[in-house]
Design a protein around this motif. Structure first.
Motif, PDB file in Angstrom:
ATOM      1  N   VAL A  22     -11.670  -6.019  -3.084  1.00 14.02           N
ATOM      2  CA  VAL A  22     -11.141  -7.551  -2.231  1.00 14.02           C
ATOM      3  C   VAL A  22     -11.880  -8.326  -1.591  1.00 14.02           C
ATOM      4  N   GLY A  23     -13.416  -7.836  -0.728  1.00 12.33           N
ATOM      5  CA  GLY A  23     -14.327  -8.715  -0.236  1.00 12.33           C
ATOM      6  C   GLY A  23     -15.000  -9.567  -0.879  1.00 12.33           C
ATOM      7  N   LEU A  28      -7.724 -10.629   4.217  1.00 16.09           N
ATOM      8  CA  LEU A  28      -6.973  -9.864   3.955  1.00 16.09           C
ATOM      9  C   LEU A  28      -8.023  -8.288   3.826  1.00 16.09           C
ATOM     10  N   THR A  29      -9.231  -8.024   3.761  1.00 18.44           N
ATOM     11  CA  THR A  29     -10.143  -8.022   3.460  1.00 18.44           C
ATOM     12  C   THR A  29     -10.053  -6.446   4.751  1.00 18.44           C
ATOM     13  N   LYS A  37     -12.169 -11.753  -3.306  1.00 17.82           N
ATOM     14  CA  LYS A  37     -11.672 -12.743  -2.939  1.00 17.82           C
ATOM     15  C   LYS A  37     -11.910 -13.813  -1.862  1.00 17.82           C
ATOM     16  N   ALA A  38     -13.034 -13.378  -1.198  1.00 17.53           N
ATOM     17  CA  ALA A  38     -14.015 -13.666  -0.588  1.00 17.53           C
ATOM     18  C   ALA A  38     -15.337 -14.617  -0.609  1.00 17.53           C
ATOM     19  N   GLY A  39     -15.985 -13.889  -1.730  1.00 29.41           N
ATOM     20  CA  GLY A  39     -17.300 -14.030  -2.149  1.00 29.41           C
ATOM     21  C   GLY A  39     -16.675 -15.508  -3.927  1.00 29.41           C
ATOM     22  N   ILE A  40     -16.123 -13.637  -4.678  1.00 29.60           N
ATOM     23  CA  ILE A  40     -16.833 -14.598  -6.192  1.00 29.60           C
ATOM     24  C   ILE A  40     -15.307 -15.868  -6.687  1.00 29.60           C
ATOM     25  N   ILE A  41     -14.397 -15.708  -6.442  1.00 28.20           N
ATOM     26  CA  ILE A  41     -13.197 -16.884  -6.599  1.00 28.20           C
ATOM     27  C   ILE A  41     -13.846 -17.986  -5.615  1.00 28.20           C
TER      28      ILE A  41
END
Length: 219
Positions: A67-68, A44-45, A71-75
């Motif tokens: 977003v990166g 998505l990023t 959605k790809a790190g924190i969550i």
């Protein structure tokens, strides 16, 4: 960046975005689902970055960075903290088996392309042409949330829905306002944090977090 190369890279990122959603239906190990969710966040990023390059929009680049990170790190990191309470968790009794889930995903993807055809016809561009991918991921996310038994698997399904909605927004409009995307993502991060707290409490009190077992406790 040449337009042809940009379109090819955008199609590749959208293909990876959809493939990760299908992979989530194929796998049962919850740790693998979280990994695929992180990969989808990266895809998505990439979509946001490519659209920002096409439109030369600093705001969209800022959205892509946000977003990166989220959605790809924190969550995914927060989900792994939840999973740490129940290591080796897997879906042992999904309501729909893997084969049927994959067939359903194929049908939902075809439905998404058919439903999005009028939208694509309004703006025949590379980004608009990939919009059905976002709709397909939304439908697959709902399917995952409805057919899995573990609470963490269901929240991953809802996160897929959010990723699909974000992809539709990016592809249909060329990017969404930074404050809107970051606000929605922050709400999701808060929801995952609440899930982490509730899962810890449930696990400490009752043990496993399989929904069938929790219903038996209620009965």
């Amino acid at each position: 960046m040449p337009a042809d190369l940009s379109s090819q890279l955008l199609n590749l990122a959208c293909g990876l975005f959809l493939l990760t959603a299908v992979g989530v239906l194929w796998l049962r190990q919850v740790s693998a689902l979280i990994t695929l969710l992180a990969v989808q966040g990266l895809a998505l990023t990439a979509i946001a970055v490519l659209l920002a390059a096409q439109h030369r929009s600093p705001e969209t680049i800022a959205v892509a960075v946000g977003v990166g990170v989220l959605k790809a790190g924190i969550i995914p990191w927060m989900l792994r903290r939840v999973l740490a309470r129940v290591p080796d968790a897997r879906e042992t009794r999904p309501l729909v088996n893997v084969s049927a889930s994959l067939l359903a995903a194929a049908g939902l993807t075809l439905l998404a392309y058919a439903a999005a055809r009028p939208l694509v016809a309004l703006a025949p561009s590379a980004s608009a042409g990939a919009t059905p991918v976002g709709f397909a991921v939304v439908l697959i996310g709902f399917l995952l949330a409805a057919t899995r038994q573990r609470a963490i698997s269901q929240i991953i399904g809802l996160l897929l829905v959010d990723n699909g909605i974000a992809a539709v927004a990016f592809l249909a409009t060329g990017g969404v306002p930074l404050v809107v995307e970051l606000g929605v993502s922050a709400d999701l991060a808060l929801a995952v944090l609440v899930l982490q707290i509730l899962t810890n409490r449930l696990h400490d009190t009752f043990g496993p977090t399989d929904l069938d077992e929790l219903r038996e406790l209620h009965d």
